[in-house]
Design a protein around this motif. Structure first.
Motif, PDB file in Angstrom:
ATOM      1  N   UNK A 122       0.782  -1.232   0.000  1.00 14.12           N
ATOM      2  CA  UNK A 122       0.000   0.000   0.000  1.00 14.12           C
ATOM      3  C   UNK A 122       0.810   1.277   0.000  1.00 14.12           C
ATOM      4  N   UNK A 123       2.031   1.257  -0.549  1.00 10.77           N
ATOM      5  CA  UNK A 123       2.824   2.482  -0.558  1.00 10.77           C
ATOM      6  C   UNK A 123       2.375   3.393  -1.693  1.00 10.77           C
ATOM      7  N   UNK A 124       2.827   4.640  -1.660  1.00 12.52           N
ATOM      8  CA  UNK A 124       2.460   5.620  -2.672  1.00 12.52           C
ATOM      9  C   UNK A 124       2.842   5.102  -4.061  1.00 12.52           C
ATOM     10  N   UNK A 125       1.979   5.333  -5.036  1.00  4.69           N
ATOM     11  CA  UNK A 125       2.206   4.811  -6.383  1.00  4.69           C
ATOM     12  C   UNK A 125       3.543   5.288  -6.954  1.00  4.69           C
ATOM     13  N   UNK A 126       3.897   6.535  -6.729  1.00  4.74           N
ATOM     14  CA  UNK A 126       5.160   7.048  -7.263  1.00  4.74           C
ATOM     15  C   UNK A 126       6.351   6.328  -6.652  1.00  4.74           C
ATOM     16  N   UNK A 127       6.259   6.005  -5.386  1.00  5.03           N
ATOM     17  CA  UNK A 127       7.320   5.256  -4.714  1.00  5.03           C
ATOM     18  C   UNK A 127       7.442   3.857  -5.329  1.00  5.03           C
ATOM     19  N   UNK A 128       6.311   3.174  -5.466  1.00  2.00           N
ATOM     20  CA  UNK A 128       6.332   1.834  -6.052  1.00  2.00           C
ATOM     21  C   UNK A 128       6.865   1.870  -7.480  1.00  2.00           C
ATOM     22  N   UNK A 129       6.464   2.881  -8.265  1.00  3.60           N
ATOM     23  CA  UNK A 129       6.947   3.000  -9.636  1.00  3.60           C
ATOM     24  C   UNK A 129       8.453   3.237  -9.664  1.00  3.60           C
ATOM     25  N   UNK A 130       8.943   4.053  -8.739  1.00  2.00           N
ATOM     26  CA  UNK A 130      10.381   4.335  -8.691  1.00  2.00           C
ATOM     27  C   UNK A 130      11.176   3.070  -8.403  1.00  2.00           C
ATOM     28  N   UNK A 131      10.647   2.208  -7.547  1.00  2.00           N
ATOM     29  CA  UNK A 131      11.332   0.951  -7.244  1.00  2.00           C
ATOM     30  C   UNK A 131      11.440   0.065  -8.469  1.00  2.00           C
ATOM     31  N   UNK A 132      10.505   0.210  -9.388  1.00  2.34           N
ATOM     32  CA  UNK A 132      10.515  -0.614 -10.585  1.00  2.34           C
ATOM     33  C   UNK A 132      11.510  -0.153 -11.631  1.00  2.34           C
ATOM     34  N   UNK A 133      12.078   1.044 -11.470  1.00  2.00           N
ATOM     35  CA  UNK A 133      12.982   1.577 -12.488  1.00  2.00           C
ATOM     36  C   UNK A 133      14.363   1.938 -11.953  1.00  2.00           C
ATOM     37  N   UNK A 134      14.515   2.093 -10.651  1.00  3.35           N
ATOM     38  CA  UNK A 134      15.791   2.543 -10.100  1.00  3.35           C
ATOM     39  C   UNK A 134      16.842   1.440 -10.186  1.00  3.35           C
ATOM     40  N   UNK A 135      18.067   1.811 -10.499  1.00  2.00           N
ATOM     41  CA  UNK A 135      19.191   0.890 -10.487  1.00  2.00           C
ATOM     42  C   UNK A 135      19.858   0.938  -9.103  1.00  2.00           C
ATOM     43  N   UNK A 136      20.682  -0.053  -8.774  1.00  2.00           N
ATOM     44  CA  UNK A 136      21.347  -0.015  -7.462  1.00  2.00           C
ATOM     45  C   UNK A 136      22.055   1.303  -7.193  1.00  2.00           C
ATOM     46  N   UNK A 137      22.742   1.830  -8.235  1.00  2.00           N
ATOM     47  CA  UNK A 137      23.454   3.090  -8.058  1.00  2.00           C
ATOM     48  C   UNK A 137      22.526   4.295  -8.027  1.00  2.00           C
ATOM     49  N   UNK A 138      21.245   4.068  -8.291  1.00  2.00           N
ATOM     50  CA  UNK A 138      20.264   5.138  -8.205  1.00  2.00           C
ATOM     51  C   UNK A 138      19.712   5.342  -6.814  1.00  2.00           C
ATOM     52  N   UNK A 139      20.187   4.546  -5.856  1.00  2.00           N
ATOM     53  CA  UNK A 139      19.868   4.786  -4.455  1.00  2.00           C
ATOM     54  C   UNK A 139      21.041   5.514  -3.813  1.00  2.00           C
ATOM     55  N   UNK A 140      20.783   6.190  -2.709  1.00  2.00           N
ATOM     56  CA  UNK A 140      21.868   6.903  -2.031  1.00  2.00           C
ATOM     57  C   UNK A 140      21.580   7.004  -0.543  1.00  2.00           C
ATOM     58  N   UNK A 141      22.647   7.203   0.199  1.00  2.00           N
ATOM     59  CA  UNK A 141      22.526   7.441   1.635  1.00  2.00           C
ATOM     60  C   UNK A 141      22.373   8.928   1.888  1.00  2.00           C
ATOM     61  N   UNK A 142      21.450   9.292   2.762  1.00  2.00           N
ATOM     62  CA  UNK A 142      21.190  10.695   3.050  1.00  2.00           C
ATOM     63  C   UNK A 142      20.683  10.854   4.477  1.00  2.00           C
ATOM     64  N   UNK A 143      20.920  12.037   5.027  1.00  2.00           N
ATOM     65  CA  UNK A 143      20.346  12.416   6.323  1.00  2.00           C
ATOM     66  C   UNK A 143      19.246  13.468   6.151  1.00  2.00           C
ATOM     67  N   UNK A 144      18.941  13.820   4.909  1.00  2.00           N
ATOM     68  CA  UNK A 144      18.024  14.921   4.671  1.00  2.00           C
ATOM     69  C   UNK A 144      16.631  14.665   5.232  1.00  2.00           C
ATOM     70  N   UNK A 145      16.135  13.441   5.137  1.00  2.00           N
ATOM     71  CA  UNK A 145      14.748  13.188   5.502  1.00  2.00           C
ATOM     72  C   UNK A 145      14.509  13.188   7.012  1.00  2.00           C
ATOM     73  N   UNK A 146      15.464  12.679   7.780  1.00  2.00           N
ATOM     74  CA  UNK A 146      15.213  12.518   9.219  1.00  2.00           C
ATOM     75  C   UNK A 146      16.347  12.980  10.123  1.00  2.00           C
ATOM     76  N   UNK A 147      17.528  13.196   9.576  1.00  2.00           N
ATOM     77  CA  UNK A 147      18.689  13.477  10.410  1.00  2.00           C
ATOM     78  C   UNK A 147      19.478  12.225  10.740  1.00  2.00           C
ATOM     79  N   UNK A 148      18.881  11.069  10.567  1.00  2.00           N
ATOM     80  CA  UNK A 148      19.567   9.777  10.691  1.00  2.00           C
ATOM     81  C   UNK A 148      19.911   9.296   9.288  1.00  2.00           C
ATOM     82  N   UNK A 149      21.043   8.621   9.157  1.00  2.00           N
ATOM     83  CA  UNK A 149      21.483   8.154   7.854  1.00  2.00           C
ATOM     84  C   UNK A 149      20.585   7.032   7.355  1.00  2.00           C
ATOM     85  N   UNK A 150      20.116   7.159   6.118  1.00  2.00           N
ATOM     86  CA  UNK A 150      19.260   6.134   5.540  1.00  2.00           C
ATOM     87  C   UNK A 150      19.433   6.091   4.031  1.00  2.00           C
TER      88      UNK A 150
END
Length: 356
Positions: free
Chosen positions: A255-283
Protein backbone atom coordinates in the motif's frame (compact mmCIF):
# COMPACT_ATOMS: atom_id res chain seq x y z
CA UNK A 1 29.03 -20.79 16.30
CA UNK A 2 27.53 -21.25 12.84
CA UNK A 3 29.17 -23.63 10.36
CA UNK A 4 28.80 -23.96 6.64
CA UNK A 5 28.98 -27.09 4.48
CA UNK A 6 26.85 -29.52 2.54
CA UNK A 7 23.36 -29.48 4.01
CA UNK A 8 24.26 -27.00 6.74
CA UNK A 9 22.33 -24.17 5.11
CA UNK A 10 19.04 -26.02 5.04
CA UNK A 11 19.61 -27.40 8.53
CA UNK A 12 20.17 -23.94 10.02
CA UNK A 13 17.10 -22.58 8.28
CA UNK A 14 14.99 -25.53 9.46
CA UNK A 15 16.17 -25.09 13.05
CA UNK A 16 15.34 -21.38 12.95
CA UNK A 17 11.89 -22.07 11.54
CA UNK A 18 11.17 -24.71 14.16
CA UNK A 19 12.26 -22.41 16.98
CA UNK A 20 10.07 -19.51 15.88
CA UNK A 21 7.10 -21.39 14.44
CA UNK A 22 7.75 -20.63 10.77
CA UNK A 23 7.64 -22.62 7.56
CA UNK A 24 9.78 -20.16 5.58
CA UNK A 25 13.03 -18.59 6.88
CA UNK A 26 11.87 -15.25 5.47
CA UNK A 27 11.07 -12.26 7.66
CA UNK A 28 9.46 -9.03 6.56
CA UNK A 29 11.68 -6.11 7.52
CA UNK A 30 9.94 -3.84 10.06
CA UNK A 31 9.56 -0.60 8.10
CA UNK A 32 8.16 2.35 10.05
CA UNK A 33 6.66 3.95 6.94
CA UNK A 34 4.92 0.73 5.84
CA UNK A 35 2.68 -0.42 8.71
CA UNK A 36 0.10 -2.09 6.45
CA UNK A 37 -1.27 -5.07 8.43
CA UNK A 38 -2.28 -6.82 5.20
CA UNK A 39 1.37 -7.17 4.14
CA UNK A 40 2.39 -8.81 7.41
CA UNK A 41 -0.68 -11.02 7.47
CA UNK A 42 0.01 -12.30 3.96
CA UNK A 43 3.65 -13.15 4.68
CA UNK A 44 2.78 -14.71 8.04
CA UNK A 45 0.04 -16.83 6.49
CA UNK A 46 2.54 -18.08 3.92
CA UNK A 47 4.74 -19.25 6.78
CA UNK A 48 7.16 -16.36 7.10
CA UNK A 49 7.22 -13.67 9.79
CA UNK A 50 5.37 -10.37 9.47
CA UNK A 51 6.62 -7.14 11.01
CA UNK A 52 5.81 -3.60 11.97
CA UNK A 53 8.09 -0.67 12.59
CA UNK A 54 6.40 0.96 15.57
CA UNK A 55 8.65 4.03 15.73
CA UNK A 56 5.84 6.59 15.43
CA UNK A 57 2.99 4.46 16.77
CA UNK A 58 1.21 5.16 20.03
CA UNK A 59 0.67 2.26 22.44
CA UNK A 60 -2.95 2.12 21.32
CA UNK A 61 -1.91 1.90 17.67
CA UNK A 62 0.51 -0.92 18.49
CA UNK A 63 -2.27 -2.85 20.19
CA UNK A 64 -4.67 -2.24 17.30
CA UNK A 65 -2.08 -3.31 14.71
CA UNK A 66 -1.49 -6.64 16.47
CA UNK A 67 -5.23 -7.24 16.79
CA UNK A 68 -5.77 -6.52 13.09
CA UNK A 69 -3.01 -8.86 11.93
CA UNK A 70 -4.31 -11.63 14.19
CA UNK A 71 -7.75 -11.20 12.69
CA UNK A 72 -6.26 -11.96 9.28
CA UNK A 73 -3.63 -14.58 10.10
CA UNK A 74 -2.49 -16.94 12.86
CA UNK A 75 1.13 -16.60 11.72
CA UNK A 76 4.06 -14.99 13.53
CA UNK A 77 5.14 -11.36 13.53
CA UNK A 78 7.77 -9.14 15.11
CA UNK A 79 7.39 -5.59 16.45
CA UNK A 80 10.25 -3.13 16.22
CA UNK A 81 11.23 0.18 17.80
CA UNK A 82 14.27 2.40 17.65
CA UNK A 83 16.34 2.71 20.80
CA UNK A 84 16.15 6.44 21.61
CA UNK A 85 19.07 8.73 20.87
CA UNK A 86 20.21 11.21 23.52
CA UNK A 87 18.13 14.41 23.43
CA UNK A 88 19.06 16.42 20.32
CA UNK A 89 21.28 19.46 20.66
CA UNK A 90 19.28 22.33 19.21
CA UNK A 91 20.91 24.89 16.90
CA UNK A 92 18.58 27.71 15.90
CA UNK A 93 20.75 28.96 13.02
CA UNK A 94 21.19 25.49 11.58
CA UNK A 95 17.47 24.76 11.78
CA UNK A 96 16.57 28.09 10.19
CA UNK A 97 18.97 27.45 7.30
CA UNK A 98 17.40 24.04 6.73
CA UNK A 99 13.89 25.51 6.89
CA UNK A 100 14.89 28.08 4.26
CA UNK A 101 16.27 25.33 2.01
CA UNK A 102 13.16 23.18 2.41
CA UNK A 103 11.00 26.19 1.61
CA UNK A 104 12.54 26.11 -1.86
CA UNK A 105 11.27 22.60 -2.59
CA UNK A 106 8.00 22.61 -0.64
CA UNK A 107 6.20 24.48 2.12
CA UNK A 108 8.64 26.21 4.45
CA UNK A 109 8.37 24.31 7.75
CA UNK A 110 8.05 26.00 11.09
CA UNK A 111 10.80 25.34 13.60
CA UNK A 112 9.45 22.42 15.67
CA UNK A 113 9.14 22.51 19.43
CA UNK A 114 8.50 18.83 20.18
CA UNK A 115 7.67 16.43 21.67
CA UNK A 116 8.85 14.54 18.61
CA UNK A 117 8.21 10.89 19.47
CA UNK A 118 5.79 8.71 21.44
CA UNK A 119 6.85 7.54 24.90
CA UNK A 120 9.42 4.75 24.41
CA UNK A 121 8.69 2.86 27.63
CA UNK A 122 4.97 2.89 26.88
CA UNK A 123 5.64 1.59 23.37
CA UNK A 124 7.75 -1.25 24.79
CA UNK A 125 5.04 -2.20 27.29
CA UNK A 126 2.44 -2.24 24.50
CA UNK A 127 4.63 -4.46 22.32
CA UNK A 128 5.22 -6.90 25.16
CA UNK A 129 1.53 -6.99 26.01
CA UNK A 130 0.74 -7.68 22.35
CA UNK A 131 2.67 -10.94 22.64
CA UNK A 132 4.48 -11.10 19.27
CA UNK A 133 6.87 -13.89 18.39
CA UNK A 134 9.68 -11.34 18.66
CA UNK A 135 10.42 -7.76 19.53
CA UNK A 136 13.26 -6.20 17.61
CA UNK A 137 15.55 -3.25 18.07
CA UNK A 138 17.63 -0.94 15.94
CA UNK A 139 20.18 1.75 16.90
CA UNK A 140 21.04 0.11 20.22
CA UNK A 141 19.93 -2.43 22.82
CA UNK A 142 16.78 -2.67 24.87
CA UNK A 143 16.84 -1.68 28.55
CA UNK A 144 17.29 -4.56 31.00
CA UNK A 145 13.65 -4.46 32.09
CA UNK A 146 12.40 -4.97 28.52
CA UNK A 147 14.74 -7.92 27.97
CA UNK A 148 13.77 -9.53 31.28
CA UNK A 149 10.04 -9.07 30.62
CA UNK A 150 10.36 -10.48 27.10
CA UNK A 151 12.16 -13.58 28.37
CA UNK A 152 9.52 -14.12 31.06
CA UNK A 153 6.81 -14.01 28.38
CA UNK A 154 8.73 -16.22 25.93
CA UNK A 155 9.15 -13.39 23.42
CA UNK A 156 12.40 -13.42 21.44
CA UNK A 157 14.58 -10.35 20.91
CA UNK A 158 16.08 -9.74 17.45
CA UNK A 159 18.75 -7.02 17.62
CA UNK A 160 19.93 -5.17 14.50
CA UNK A 161 23.69 -4.62 14.23
CA UNK A 162 26.00 -3.12 11.63
CA UNK A 163 29.33 -4.13 13.22
CA UNK A 164 30.59 -7.12 15.19
CA UNK A 165 31.10 -4.91 18.25
CA UNK A 166 27.43 -3.92 18.14
CA UNK A 167 26.38 -7.53 17.66
CA UNK A 168 28.46 -8.69 20.61
CA UNK A 169 27.02 -5.94 22.80
CA UNK A 170 23.49 -7.05 21.90
CA UNK A 171 24.25 -10.73 22.57
CA UNK A 172 25.74 -9.79 25.94
CA UNK A 173 22.54 -7.88 26.73
CA UNK A 174 20.42 -10.96 25.98
CA UNK A 175 19.57 -10.85 22.25
CA UNK A 176 18.25 -14.16 20.89
CA UNK A 177 19.29 -13.45 17.28
CA UNK A 178 21.22 -10.76 15.44
CA UNK A 179 19.97 -9.04 12.31
CA UNK A 180 23.11 -8.40 10.24
CA UNK A 181 22.32 -5.20 8.34
CA UNK A 182 24.49 -4.82 5.27
CA UNK A 183 25.09 -1.39 3.83
CA UNK A 184 22.93 -2.34 0.82
CA UNK A 185 19.78 -2.15 2.96
CA UNK A 186 17.09 0.43 2.36
CA UNK A 187 15.82 2.69 5.11
CA UNK A 188 17.80 3.73 8.13
CA UNK A 189 21.21 2.46 9.09
CA UNK A 190 21.16 0.64 12.41
CA UNK A 191 24.42 2.06 13.77
CA UNK A 192 24.27 2.38 17.56
CA UNK A 193 26.09 5.74 17.33
CA UNK A 194 24.44 7.99 14.76
CA UNK A 195 27.63 9.99 14.33
CA UNK A 196 29.63 6.98 13.12
CA UNK A 197 27.07 5.58 10.66
CA UNK A 198 28.92 6.75 7.54
CA UNK A 199 32.05 4.94 8.73
CA UNK A 200 30.19 1.66 9.27
CA UNK A 201 29.18 0.72 5.74
CA UNK A 202 30.07 -2.95 5.55
CA UNK A 203 28.36 -5.01 2.85
CA UNK A 204 26.48 -8.18 3.57
CA UNK A 205 29.02 -10.46 1.85
CA UNK A 206 31.57 -9.48 4.51
CA UNK A 207 29.21 -8.95 7.45
CA UNK A 208 27.18 -12.17 7.38
CA UNK A 209 30.03 -14.70 7.59
CA UNK A 210 31.84 -12.60 10.19
CA UNK A 211 28.78 -12.61 12.43
CA UNK A 212 28.10 -16.29 11.74
CA UNK A 213 31.64 -17.29 12.69
CA UNK A 214 31.84 -15.12 15.80
CA UNK A 215 28.40 -15.39 17.40
CA UNK A 216 26.59 -18.22 19.18
CA UNK A 217 23.10 -17.00 18.25
CA UNK A 218 21.32 -17.20 14.87
CA UNK A 219 22.14 -14.55 12.28
CA UNK A 220 19.35 -13.01 10.21
CA UNK A 221 20.72 -11.42 7.03
CA UNK A 222 19.25 -8.22 5.66
CA UNK A 223 20.23 -5.75 2.96
CA UNK A 224 20.51 -6.42 -0.77
CA UNK A 225 18.34 -9.55 -0.61
CA UNK A 226 15.25 -9.64 -2.80
CA UNK A 227 15.37 -12.86 -4.80
CA UNK A 228 16.14 -16.56 -4.39
CA UNK A 229 19.81 -16.09 -5.25
CA UNK A 230 20.24 -13.60 -2.42
CA UNK A 231 18.48 -15.89 0.04
CA UNK A 232 20.61 -18.89 -0.93
CA UNK A 233 23.78 -16.79 -0.77
CA UNK A 234 22.94 -15.45 2.70
CA UNK A 235 22.27 -18.95 4.02
CA UNK A 236 25.47 -20.22 2.43
CA UNK A 237 27.40 -17.45 4.18
CA UNK A 238 26.07 -18.62 7.53
CA UNK A 239 22.73 -16.90 8.07
CA UNK A 240 19.80 -18.86 9.52
CA UNK A 241 17.14 -16.67 7.92
CA UNK A 242 16.75 -13.53 5.84
CA UNK A 243 14.86 -10.29 6.37
CA UNK A 244 13.49 -8.57 3.27
CA UNK A 245 12.10 -5.05 3.05
CA UNK A 246 12.39 -3.41 -0.36
CA UNK A 247 11.73 -6.73 -2.08
CA UNK A 248 8.16 -6.72 -0.72
CA UNK A 249 7.35 -3.04 -1.28
CA UNK A 250 5.86 -3.50 -4.76
CA UNK A 251 3.42 -6.12 -3.47
CA UNK A 252 -0.15 -4.79 -3.55
CA UNK A 253 -0.55 -5.40 0.20
CA UNK A 254 2.22 -2.89 1.00
CA UNK A 255 0.00 0.00 0.00
CA UNK A 256 2.82 2.48 -0.56
CA UNK A 257 2.46 5.62 -2.67
CA UNK A 258 2.21 4.81 -6.38
CA UNK A 259 5.16 7.05 -7.26
CA UNK A 260 7.32 5.26 -4.71
CA UNK A 261 6.33 1.83 -6.05
CA UNK A 262 6.95 3.00 -9.64
CA UNK A 263 10.38 4.33 -8.69
CA UNK A 264 11.33 0.95 -7.24
CA UNK A 265 10.51 -0.61 -10.58
CA UNK A 266 12.98 1.58 -12.49
CA UNK A 267 15.79 2.54 -10.10
CA UNK A 268 19.19 0.89 -10.49
CA UNK A 269 21.35 -0.01 -7.46
CA UNK A 270 23.45 3.09 -8.06
CA UNK A 271 20.26 5.14 -8.20
CA UNK A 272 19.87 4.79 -4.46
CA UNK A 273 21.87 6.90 -2.03
CA UNK A 274 22.53 7.44 1.63
CA UNK A 275 21.19 10.69 3.05
CA UNK A 276 20.35 12.42 6.32
CA UNK A 277 18.02 14.92 4.67
CA UNK A 278 14.75 13.19 5.50
CA UNK A 279 15.21 12.52 9.22
CA UNK A 280 18.69 13.48 10.41
CA UNK A 281 19.57 9.78 10.69
CA UNK A 282 21.48 8.15 7.85
CA UNK A 283 19.26 6.13 5.54
CA UNK A 284 19.22 4.76 1.98
CA UNK A 285 16.53 5.76 -0.48
CA UNK A 286 15.86 6.56 -4.12
CA UNK A 287 18.01 9.52 -5.12
CA UNK A 288 15.88 12.44 -6.25
CA UNK A 289 16.09 16.19 -6.76
CA UNK A 290 15.85 16.90 -3.05
CA UNK A 291 18.61 14.52 -1.95
CA UNK A 292 20.92 15.47 -4.81
CA UNK A 293 20.59 19.22 -4.16
CA UNK A 294 23.26 21.04 -2.20
CA UNK A 295 21.72 21.66 1.19
CA UNK A 296 22.73 22.83 4.66
CA UNK A 297 23.75 20.30 7.26
CA UNK A 298 20.61 18.51 8.47
CA UNK A 299 19.47 19.00 12.03
CA UNK A 300 19.85 16.00 14.34
CA UNK A 301 17.19 13.32 14.52
CA UNK A 302 14.30 13.72 15.27
CA UNK A 303 14.33 17.49 14.70
CA UNK A 304 15.16 17.03 11.03
CA UNK A 305 12.35 14.53 10.67
CA UNK A 306 9.89 17.11 11.97
CA UNK A 307 11.32 19.77 9.66
CA UNK A 308 10.94 17.57 6.58
CA UNK A 309 7.50 16.21 7.45
CA UNK A 310 5.42 18.97 5.79
CA UNK A 311 7.60 18.84 2.67
CA UNK A 312 7.13 15.07 2.45
CA UNK A 313 3.37 15.36 2.93
CA UNK A 314 3.06 18.05 0.26
CA UNK A 315 5.15 16.02 -2.19
CA UNK A 316 2.96 12.97 -1.68
CA UNK A 317 -0.21 15.01 -2.14
CA UNK A 318 1.18 16.56 -5.34
CA UNK A 319 2.60 13.25 -6.62
CA UNK A 320 6.04 14.87 -6.76
CA UNK A 321 8.74 12.18 -6.58
CA UNK A 322 11.41 14.88 -6.64
CA UNK A 323 10.74 15.67 -2.99
CA UNK A 324 9.21 12.43 -1.74
CA UNK A 325 10.85 10.21 0.86
CA UNK A 326 11.24 6.89 -0.95
CA UNK A 327 13.32 4.42 1.05
CA UNK A 328 14.91 1.71 -1.09
CA UNK A 329 17.73 -0.79 -0.84
CA UNK A 330 20.22 -1.53 -3.59
CA UNK A 331 18.27 -4.66 -4.57
CA UNK A 332 15.24 -2.56 -5.58
CA UNK A 333 15.37 -3.70 -9.26
CA UNK A 334 14.60 -7.23 -8.05
CA UNK A 335 11.34 -6.23 -6.35
CA UNK A 336 8.30 -7.72 -8.08
CA UNK A 337 4.63 -6.80 -8.37
CA UNK A 338 3.19 -9.99 -6.91
CA UNK A 339 0.96 -10.91 -3.95
CA UNK A 340 3.17 -11.00 -0.88
CA UNK A 341 2.31 -14.51 0.27
CA UNK A 342 2.86 -16.00 -3.17
CA UNK A 343 6.13 -14.08 -3.50
CA UNK A 344 7.47 -15.29 -0.15
CA UNK A 345 6.57 -18.90 -0.99
CA UNK A 346 8.10 -18.70 -4.45
CA UNK A 347 11.32 -17.14 -3.19
CA UNK A 348 11.85 -19.93 -0.68
CA UNK A 349 11.00 -22.67 -3.16
CA UNK A 350 13.50 -21.24 -5.63
CA UNK A 351 16.16 -20.63 -2.96
CA UNK A 352 15.82 -24.15 -1.60
CA UNK A 353 16.47 -25.53 -5.08
CA UNK A 354 19.78 -23.65 -5.13
CA UNK A 355 21.01 -25.10 -1.85
CA UNK A 356 22.99 -28.34 -1.67
Amino acid sequence: MARTGIGAQAARAAAFCERFGLRLPILLAPMAGVPAPALSAAIATAGGMGAVGALMMTPEAITDWARTVRSQSNGAFQMNVWIPDPPPVRDAAREAAMADFLGGIGPRPRIPDGPFLPDFDAQCRAMLDAGPAAISSIMGVFPDWVVADAKTRGIAWFATATTLAEARAAVAAGADAIVAQGMEAGGHRGAFDSGTAEAQLTGGLALIPRFADALDVPVIATGGIADARGIAAALTLGASAVQIGTGFLRCPEAGIHRSWADALGTVEPEGTMLTRLFTGRLGRGVANAATRAAHPDPAPYPVQRALYAPVRAAAEAANDPGAMQMWAGQAAPLARVEPAGALATRLWDEARALLP
